[in-house]
Design a protein around this motif. Structure first.
Motif, PDB file in Angstrom:
ATOM      1  N   LEU A 100       0.087   6.159   9.686  1.00 14.67           N
ATOM      2  CA  LEU A 100      -1.047   5.524   9.016  1.00 14.67           C
ATOM      3  C   LEU A 100      -0.798   4.036   8.814  1.00 14.67           C
ATOM      4  CD1 LEU A 100      -3.839   5.852   7.841  1.00 14.67           C
ATOM      5  CD2 LEU A 100      -2.778   6.491   5.655  1.00 14.67           C
ATOM      6  N   ALA A 101       0.421   3.680   8.459  1.00 14.71           N
ATOM      7  CA  ALA A 101       0.760   2.265   8.301  1.00 14.71           C
ATOM      8  C   ALA A 101       0.549   1.512   9.612  1.00 14.71           C
ATOM      9  CB  ALA A 101       2.207   2.123   7.829  1.00 14.71           C
ATOM     10  N   GLU A 102       0.935   2.108  10.725  1.00  7.13           N
ATOM     11  CA  GLU A 102       0.715   1.482  12.030  1.00  7.13           C
ATOM     12  C   GLU A 102      -0.778   1.371  12.338  1.00  7.13           C
ATOM     13  OE1 GLU A 102       2.926   3.585  15.027  1.00  7.13           O
ATOM     14  OE2 GLU A 102       4.845   3.134  14.056  1.00  7.13           O
ATOM     15  N   ARG A 103      -1.544   2.402  12.030  1.00  7.55           N
ATOM     16  CA  ARG A 103      -2.992   2.396  12.279  1.00  7.55           C
ATOM     17  C   ARG A 103      -3.661   1.224  11.562  1.00  7.55           C
ATOM     18  NH1 ARG A 103      -7.091   6.783  13.160  1.00  7.55           N
ATOM     19  NH2 ARG A 103      -8.993   6.214  12.063  1.00  7.55           N
ATOM     20  N   TRP A 104      -3.225   0.956  10.332  1.00 12.59           N
ATOM     21  CA  TRP A 104      -3.855  -0.078   9.514  1.00 12.59           C
ATOM     22  C   TRP A 104      -3.076  -1.387   9.480  1.00 12.59           C
ATOM     23  CZ3 TRP A 104      -5.134   3.442   4.735  1.00 12.59           C
ATOM     24  CH2 TRP A 104      -6.236   4.246   5.040  1.00 12.59           C
ATOM     25  N   SER A 105      -2.017  -1.501  10.236  1.00 10.59           N
ATOM     26  CA  SER A 105      -1.162  -2.704  10.257  1.00 10.59           C
ATOM     27  C   SER A 105      -0.661  -3.051   8.852  1.00 10.59           C
ATOM     28  CB  SER A 105      -1.908  -3.891  10.871  1.00 10.59           C
ATOM     29  OG  SER A 105      -2.272  -3.606  12.192  1.00 10.59           O
ATOM     30  N   LEU A 106      -0.185  -2.029   8.163  1.00  9.89           N
ATOM     31  CA  LEU A 106       0.391  -2.180   6.830  1.00  9.89           C
ATOM     32  C   LEU A 106       1.837  -1.725   6.883  1.00  9.89           C
ATOM     33  CD1 LEU A 106      -2.414  -0.463   4.707  1.00  9.89           C
ATOM     34  CD2 LEU A 106      -2.027  -2.919   4.951  1.00  9.89           C
ATOM     35  N   THR A 107       2.529  -1.859   5.774  1.00 12.41           N
ATOM     36  CA  THR A 107       3.874  -1.297   5.678  1.00 12.41           C
ATOM     37  C   THR A 107       3.799   0.048   4.964  1.00 12.41           C
ATOM     38  OG1 THR A 107       4.355  -2.290   3.522  1.00 12.41           O
ATOM     39  CG2 THR A 107       4.865  -3.622   5.490  1.00 12.41           C
ATOM     40  N   THR A 108       4.799   0.877   5.188  1.00 12.73           N
ATOM     41  CA  THR A 108       4.852   2.152   4.466  1.00 12.73           C
ATOM     42  C   THR A 108       5.042   1.908   2.972  1.00 12.73           C
ATOM     43  OG1 THR A 108       7.208   2.355   4.941  1.00 12.73           O
ATOM     44  CG2 THR A 108       5.688   3.480   6.444  1.00 12.73           C
ATOM     45  N   CYS A 109       5.642   0.780   2.636  1.00  6.63           N
ATOM     46  CA  CYS A 109       5.813   0.412   1.227  1.00  6.63           C
ATOM     47  C   CYS A 109       4.449   0.194   0.559  1.00  6.63           C
ATOM     48  CB  CYS A 109       6.677  -0.838   1.128  1.00  6.63           C
ATOM     49  SG  CYS A 109       7.061  -1.317  -0.564  1.00  6.63           S
ATOM     50  N   THR A 110       3.527  -0.431   1.267  1.00  9.02           N
ATOM     51  CA  THR A 110       2.177  -0.630   0.727  1.00  9.02           C
ATOM     52  C   THR A 110       1.517   0.712   0.466  1.00  9.02           C
ATOM     53  OG1 THR A 110       1.911  -2.764   1.816  1.00  9.02           O
ATOM     54  CG2 THR A 110      -0.113  -1.601   1.202  1.00  9.02           C
ATOM     55  N   LEU A 111       1.628   1.640   1.409  1.00 14.24           N
ATOM     56  CA  LEU A 111       1.037   2.968   1.219  1.00 14.24           C
ATOM     57  C   LEU A 111       1.670   3.674   0.016  1.00 14.24           C
ATOM     58  CD1 LEU A 111       0.714   4.240   4.891  1.00 14.24           C
ATOM     59  CD2 LEU A 111      -1.117   3.438   3.382  1.00 14.24           C
ATOM     60  N   LYS A 112       2.967   3.508  -0.146  1.00 15.61           N
ATOM     61  CA  LYS A 112       3.648   4.111  -1.293  1.00 15.61           C
ATOM     62  C   LYS A 112       3.109   3.537  -2.606  1.00 15.61           C
ATOM     63  CE  LYS A 112       8.214   5.014  -3.182  1.00 15.61           C
ATOM     64  NZ  LYS A 112       9.661   4.873  -2.982  1.00 15.61           N
ATOM     65  N   LYS A 113       2.920   2.222  -2.657  1.00 21.49           N
ATOM     66  CA  LYS A 113       2.369   1.583  -3.857  1.00 21.49           C
ATOM     67  C   LYS A 113       0.959   2.102  -4.125  1.00 21.49           C
ATOM     68  CE  LYS A 113       5.050  -2.657  -3.430  1.00 21.49           C
ATOM     69  NZ  LYS A 113       5.016  -4.097  -3.125  1.00 21.49           N
ATOM     70  N   TRP A 114       0.159   2.261  -3.061  1.00 22.35           N
ATOM     71  CA  TRP A 114      -1.192   2.781  -3.222  1.00 22.35           C
ATOM     72  C   TRP A 114      -1.170   4.204  -3.769  1.00 22.35           C
ATOM     73  CZ3 TRP A 114      -4.382   1.218   1.736  1.00 22.35           C
ATOM     74  CH2 TRP A 114      -4.554  -0.167   1.741  1.00 22.35           C
ATOM     75  N   ARG A 115      -0.220   5.035  -3.279  1.00 22.39           N
ATOM     76  CA  ARG A 115      -0.130   6.408  -3.801  1.00 22.39           C
ATOM     77  C   ARG A 115       0.192   6.392  -5.285  1.00 22.39           C
ATOM     78  NH1 ARG A 115       2.709   7.199   1.046  1.00 22.39           N
ATOM     79  NH2 ARG A 115       4.725   7.281  -0.049  1.00 22.39           N
ATOM     80  N   CYS A 116       1.092   5.524  -5.681  1.00 17.76           N
ATOM     81  CA  CYS A 116       1.494   5.445  -7.099  1.00 17.76           C
ATOM     82  C   CYS A 116       0.362   4.953  -7.993  1.00 17.76           C
ATOM     83  CB  CYS A 116       2.708   4.529  -7.253  1.00 17.76           C
ATOM     84  SG  CYS A 116       4.212   5.221  -6.543  1.00 17.76           S
ATOM     85  N   SER A 117      -0.473   4.069  -7.463  1.00 17.45           N
ATOM     86  CA  SER A 117      -1.555   3.496  -8.269  1.00 17.45           C
ATOM     87  C   SER A 117      -2.895   4.200  -8.059  1.00 17.45           C
ATOM     88  CB  SER A 117      -1.708   2.004  -7.950  1.00 17.45           C
ATOM     89  OG  SER A 117      -2.130   1.832  -6.613  1.00 17.45           O
ATOM     90  N   GLY A 118      -2.958   5.143  -7.127  1.00 18.52           N
ATOM     91  CA  GLY A 118      -4.208   5.866  -6.871  1.00 18.52           C
ATOM     92  C   GLY A 118      -5.222   5.090  -6.065  1.00 18.52           C
ATOM     93  N   LYS A 119      -4.800   4.055  -5.323  1.00 16.71           N
ATOM     94  CA  LYS A 119      -5.733   3.209  -4.577  1.00 16.71           C
ATOM     95  C   LYS A 119      -6.030   3.703  -3.164  1.00 16.71           C
ATOM     96  CE  LYS A 119      -4.684  -1.193  -6.778  1.00 16.71           C
ATOM     97  NZ  LYS A 119      -4.252  -2.567  -6.541  1.00 16.71           N
TER      98      LYS A 119
END
Length: 71
Positions: A11-30
């Motif tokens: 998913l990070a590759e699909r959206w050109s994000l880092t896995t760290c960003t996805l982890k932060k989003w999971r923690c914050s519900g974003k």
């Protein structure tokens, strides 16, 4: 046939994000809904596509995405 889910890395590759960003989003519900199996995180394709549609904007002053009708 591909798997019906994305790993955080896929998913990070699909959206050109880092896995760290996805982890932060999971923690914050974003981010999109996800499933957790033990220590494994998985994002179902349908949930990711729904999240992408909800984030669609036509201009910067839009507060929410336009509604979609199933054809």
């Amino acid at each position: 046939m591909s798997a019906p889910f994305f790993t955080p890395r896929q998913l990070a590759e699909r959206w050109s994000l880092t896995t760290c960003t996805l982890k932060k989003w999971r923690c914050s519900g974003k981010g999109p809904h996800y499933h957790k199996f033990g220590r494994s995180i998985r994002y179902i394709h349908e949930d990711v596509e729904k999240f992408e549609r909800q984030k669609l904007r036509h201009h910067t002053s839009m507060l929410e995405a336009p509604s979609f009708r199933a054809a």
